[in-house]
Design a protein around this motif. Structure first.
Motif, PDB file in Angstrom:
ATOM      1  N   VAL A  48       0.858  -1.181   0.000  1.00 34.53           N
ATOM      2  CA  VAL A  48       0.000   0.000   0.000  1.00 34.53           C
ATOM      3  C   VAL A  48       0.897   1.234   0.000  1.00 34.53           C
ATOM      4  O   VAL A  48       1.905   1.280   0.717  1.00 34.53           O
ATOM      5  CB  VAL A  48      -0.924   0.045   1.240  1.00 34.53           C
ATOM      6  N   GLY A  49       0.545   2.219  -0.791  1.00 35.90           N
ATOM      7  CA  GLY A  49       1.337   3.446  -0.801  1.00 35.90           C
ATOM      8  C   GLY A  49       0.670   4.518  -1.627  1.00 35.90           C
ATOM      9  O   GLY A  49      -0.342   4.273  -2.301  1.00 35.90           O
ATOM     10  N   THR A  50       1.209   5.734  -1.549  1.00 36.03           N
ATOM     11  CA  THR A  50       0.700   6.789  -2.423  1.00 36.03           C
ATOM     12  C   THR A  50       0.980   6.393  -3.867  1.00 36.03           C
ATOM     13  O   THR A  50       1.864   5.564  -4.156  1.00 36.03           O
ATOM     14  CB  THR A  50       1.386   8.131  -2.133  1.00 36.03           C
ATOM     15  N   THR A  51       0.245   6.977  -4.773  1.00 32.98           N
ATOM     16  CA  THR A  51       0.413   6.642  -6.187  1.00 32.98           C
ATOM     17  C   THR A  51       1.839   6.892  -6.643  1.00 32.98           C
ATOM     18  O   THR A  51       2.447   6.062  -7.332  1.00 32.98           O
ATOM     19  CB  THR A  51      -0.581   7.459  -7.041  1.00 32.98           C
ATOM     20  N   THR A  52       2.401   8.007  -6.236  1.00 33.06           N
ATOM     21  CA  THR A  52       3.779   8.336  -6.631  1.00 33.06           C
ATOM     22  C   THR A  52       4.762   7.313  -6.087  1.00 33.06           C
ATOM     23  O   THR A  52       5.671   6.855  -6.801  1.00 33.06           O
ATOM     24  CB  THR A  52       4.155   9.745  -6.124  1.00 33.06           C
ATOM     25  N   ASP A  53       4.596   6.930  -4.820  1.00 35.76           N
ATOM     26  CA  ASP A  53       5.510   5.949  -4.221  1.00 35.76           C
ATOM     27  C   ASP A  53       5.427   4.593  -4.913  1.00 35.76           C
ATOM     28  O   ASP A  53       6.447   3.947  -5.183  1.00 35.76           O
ATOM     29  CB  ASP A  53       5.214   5.789  -2.725  1.00 35.76           C
ATOM     30  N   ILE A  54       4.212   4.143  -5.186  1.00 35.18           N
ATOM     31  CA  ILE A  54       4.048   2.830  -5.823  1.00 35.18           C
ATOM     32  C   ILE A  54       4.661   2.829  -7.220  1.00 35.18           C
ATOM     33  O   ILE A  54       5.338   1.870  -7.628  1.00 35.18           O
ATOM     34  CB  ILE A  54       2.555   2.441  -5.894  1.00 35.18           C
ATOM     35  N   LEU A  55       4.443   3.891  -7.975  1.00 41.26           N
ATOM     36  CA  LEU A  55       4.924   3.925  -9.355  1.00 41.26           C
ATOM     37  C   LEU A  55       6.428   4.133  -9.464  1.00 41.26           C
ATOM     38  O   LEU A  55       7.070   3.642 -10.393  1.00 41.26           O
ATOM     39  CB  LEU A  55       4.201   5.032 -10.140  1.00 41.26           C
ATOM     40  N   SER A  56       7.003   4.836  -8.491  1.00 36.27           N
ATOM     41  CA  SER A  56       8.429   5.157  -8.610  1.00 36.27           C
ATOM     42  C   SER A  56       9.318   4.408  -7.619  1.00 36.27           C
ATOM     43  O   SER A  56      10.524   4.255  -7.862  1.00 36.27           O
ATOM     44  CB  SER A  56       8.638   6.672  -8.427  1.00 36.27           C
ATOM     45  N   ARG A  57       8.712   3.923  -6.506  1.00 33.84           N
ATOM     46  CA  ARG A  57       9.538   3.256  -5.485  1.00 33.84           C
ATOM     47  C   ARG A  57       8.855   1.993  -4.963  1.00 33.84           C
ATOM     48  O   ARG A  57       8.771   1.774  -3.749  1.00 33.84           O
ATOM     49  CB  ARG A  57       9.806   4.225  -4.322  1.00 33.84           C
ATOM     50  N   ALA A  58       8.323   1.183  -5.875  1.00 27.24           N
ATOM     51  CA  ALA A  58       7.636  -0.053  -5.463  1.00 27.24           C
ATOM     52  C   ALA A  58       8.615  -0.963  -4.732  1.00 27.24           C
ATOM     53  O   ALA A  58       9.747  -1.156  -5.154  1.00 27.24           O
ATOM     54  CB  ALA A  58       7.068  -0.757  -6.686  1.00 27.24           C
ATOM     55  N   ARG A  59       8.148  -1.547  -3.615  1.00 26.10           N
ATOM     56  CA  ARG A  59       9.014  -2.405  -2.812  1.00 26.10           C
ATOM     57  C   ARG A  59       8.763  -3.884  -3.064  1.00 26.10           C
ATOM     58  O   ARG A  59       9.684  -4.677  -3.100  1.00 26.10           O
ATOM     59  CB  ARG A  59       8.811  -2.107  -1.313  1.00 26.10           C
ATOM     60  N   HIS A  60       7.497  -4.256  -3.206  1.00 22.91           N
ATOM     61  CA  HIS A  60       7.179  -5.673  -3.299  1.00 22.91           C
ATOM     62  C   HIS A  60       7.495  -6.219  -4.705  1.00 22.91           C
ATOM     63  O   HIS A  60       7.216  -5.544  -5.709  1.00 22.91           O
ATOM     64  CB  HIS A  60       5.694  -5.896  -2.983  1.00 22.91           C
ATOM     65  N   PRO A  61       8.060  -7.409  -4.793  1.00 17.44           N
ATOM     66  CA  PRO A  61       8.388  -7.985  -6.108  1.00 17.44           C
ATOM     67  C   PRO A  61       7.184  -8.089  -7.049  1.00 17.44           C
ATOM     68  O   PRO A  61       7.319  -7.893  -8.255  1.00 17.44           O
ATOM     69  CB  PRO A  61       8.929  -9.380  -5.760  1.00 17.44           C
TER      70      PRO A  61
END
Length: 550
Positions: free
Chosen positions: A237-250
């Motif tokens: 779960v994350g902000t849209t910007t975080d998910i698109l630019s800094r996704a953590r989960h494989p």
């Protein structure tokens, strides 16, 4: 910010044919603040829509909420009676479905269906409701907003019907709107207008939203936060910007990778350059014939095209441009008014009734709307078995074995063979549609938006599968689509249609430099994986005036 929605440890279980209970949502928790739009993304079967439906206290057939709470404005939909839930649906919580075709009654005028919720809940007088509906039609960029409501559902395009279903959801001024793939059926130019309208209406009214989608580029334009799901569990779960630019989960990174442009290279093996299908001067449409013996509404106007063996032709254009009518005419579902078709060096009759069994077998069509293409009363086994018996005379063990092979080919578990369509996800149903076409062992498959209901991972796998089948079976495809990435990935030639006519024919290499003004508008309207793209997009005003939707 105060939460409008609070889901805690939500569990949903399904009952299998053998009576066994299986958890399909496994302890999901999430919050949605007032005025916030949260996107649920993940592959088909990940639980996106199942979770969204629980916000209305609803589950699919043979499923039930087995644990947890779903609170909207402090009230738990899980503990409510069905009567209490019915009082909330349409007023506090509204739903925009993936397939608008299944949401409308074909026998009633559109305006009467859009305002029906205001009558059920006695929200406002009929005339006031109609005025509000027209305002929504205008806000959603529908053509002829003052009169479109007088039409019946079959008299508007699929994209227009999808926007009308959004108007139906919004007319009751809900606090929360669930969008279940609402732009799936829309061409990219219309999608931009609809997304802008959604954002404007939602933000202006402080309405919260749940946006179910597999299209990350669309999600990037409208969602404040993203919830990534897989197998009924939250992965990230994350902000849209975080998910698109800094996704953590494989798995999130896998979704992002599947969205990236897929180079064609020289993967498609051309097995022959001979002409498979030739279409000359085709005119087709609907309504009574006029004095010139042409239909009142001419959806296809003097279109000519060629499909060569082992090659693929893409047909793109906005909703209502005539591309699906062209597909149905080639398939023999709609008879042409004028023009001719040559298939395998033989004249092709205008209707399926006049075609030989071999011609029917050699040319198959996969439809856009899986909901209406599959018989809800038949099991998947029966649906796939019918063409095997009809075309190949298969019975018994031989047919059973082939059904399993077809399910394997489209990446569906063999255990699904005993289920009915309503027990499958949208993506699974569309893959059954494709398996049914493959059962005939065709030479040409007409694909009418076949990947529109699939998440990016599955869509990419399907495209790879189609390429593999093409190499192995010498197939050719006609792709009807508004998804330029799909067309670009697999097609050798691309026909651009506007207003029923072919306005340009290009190759994938020419996509960056189209010549026709409409093609330029179309290609510049493809969403990017950038949250700022829609707000910063500046399209040529002259092109919008000429080719946009007023």
């Amino acid at each position: 910010m105060e939460n409008l929605v609070e889901i805690r440890d939500l569990k949903v279980e399904a009952t299998t044919d053998s009576g066994r209970c299986v958890d399909i949502i496994k302890g999901v928790s999430l919050d949605i603040a007032a005025g916030e739009i949260v996107a649920l993304i993940g592959e088909s079967g990940s639980g996106k829509t199942t979770i969204a439906l629980t916000l209305m206290g609803y589950t699919r057939s043979r499923c039930r909420i087995s644990g947890g709470s779903v609170r909207i404005a402090g009230k738990d939909m899980v503990t409510f009676s069905e009567r209490e839930r019915a009082g909330i649906r349409g007023t506090k919580v509204a739903y925009v479905p993936q397939s608008a075709a299944a949401a409308f009654n074909p026998t009633k005028r559109i305006i009467d269906q859009v305002i029906e919720v205001t009558r059920i809940h006695e929200l406002m007088p009929v005339e006031q409701a109609k005025e509000k509906a027209i305002e929504l039609f205008r806000a959603l960029s529908l053509p002829d907003p003052d009169t479109i409501g007088k039409r019946y559902p079959h008299q508007v395009s699929g994209g227009q019907l999808q926007r009308l279903s959004a108007a139906m959801a919004l007319i009751g001024a809900p606090k929360l709107v669930i969008f279940d793939e609402p732009t799936t059926a829309l061409d990219v130019t219309t999608q931009i207008e609809v997304l802008r309208a959604f954002k404007s209406v939602m933000k202006a009214g402080g309405i919260s939203g749940v946006y179910v989608s597999h299209d990350l580029a669309v999600v990037a334009q409208i969602a404040d936060r993203i919830v990534v799901l897989r197998n009924g569990e939250v992965q990230e779960v994350g902000t849209t910007t975080d998910i698109l630019s800094r996704a953590r989960h494989p798995y999130t990174r896998q979704l992002l990778a599947a969205f990236e442009p897929r180079p064609r290279g020289d993967e498609i093996v051309v097995t022959g350059r001979e002409v498979l299908l030739e279409v000359n001067g085709l005119v087709a449409g609907y309504g009574p014939l006029q004095a010139d013996q042409l239909p009142l509404i001419r959806a296809v106007k003097d279109v000519s095209l060629t499909v060569r063996k082992g090659r693929n032709l893409g047909i793109i254009g906005e909703s209502g441009c005539g591309k699906s009518t062209l597909a149905r005419t080639i398939a023999g579902i709609l008879p042409p008014s004028t023009g001719n078709m040559i298939f395998e060096n033989r004249k092709l009759a205008g209707t399926v009734r006049q075609r030989s069994r071999d011609q029917l077998r050699e040319m198959q069509i996969v439809f856009q709307y899986a909901d209406t293409a599959l018989n809800p009363e038949k099991s998947i086994e029966e649906i796939l078995g019918r063409p095997l018996t009809f075309y190949h005379g298969m019975k018994g063990k031989k047919r059973d074995t082939r059904i399993e092979q077809l399910l394997d080919m489209v990446h569906l578990p063999r255990s699904l063979r005993h289920r009915r369509p309503q027990e499958l996800s949208g993506g699974q149903k569309q893959r059954v549609n494709f398996a049914r076409a493959l059962a005939a062992e065709p030479k040409l498959i007409i694909c009418d938006e076949i990947t529109s209901a699939l998440d990016t991972v599955v869509a990419a796998a399907i495209i790879d599968l189609l390429k593999e089948l093409q190499r192995d079976l010498s197939l050719s495809y006609i792709f009807i689509s508004h998804d330029l990435s799909v067309v670009e990935a697999i097609c050798d030639e691309i026909v651009v249609m506007y207003g029923g006519r072919k306005v340009e024919e290009i190759t994938p290499a020419d996509l960056k430099a189209p010549q026709h003004p409409y093609s330029k508008l179309l290609f510049s309207s493809v969403p990017k994986l950038d949250p700022q793209w829609l707000d910063s997009l500046k399209l040529d005003p002259e092109l919008i005036r000429t080719y946009g939707h007023g």
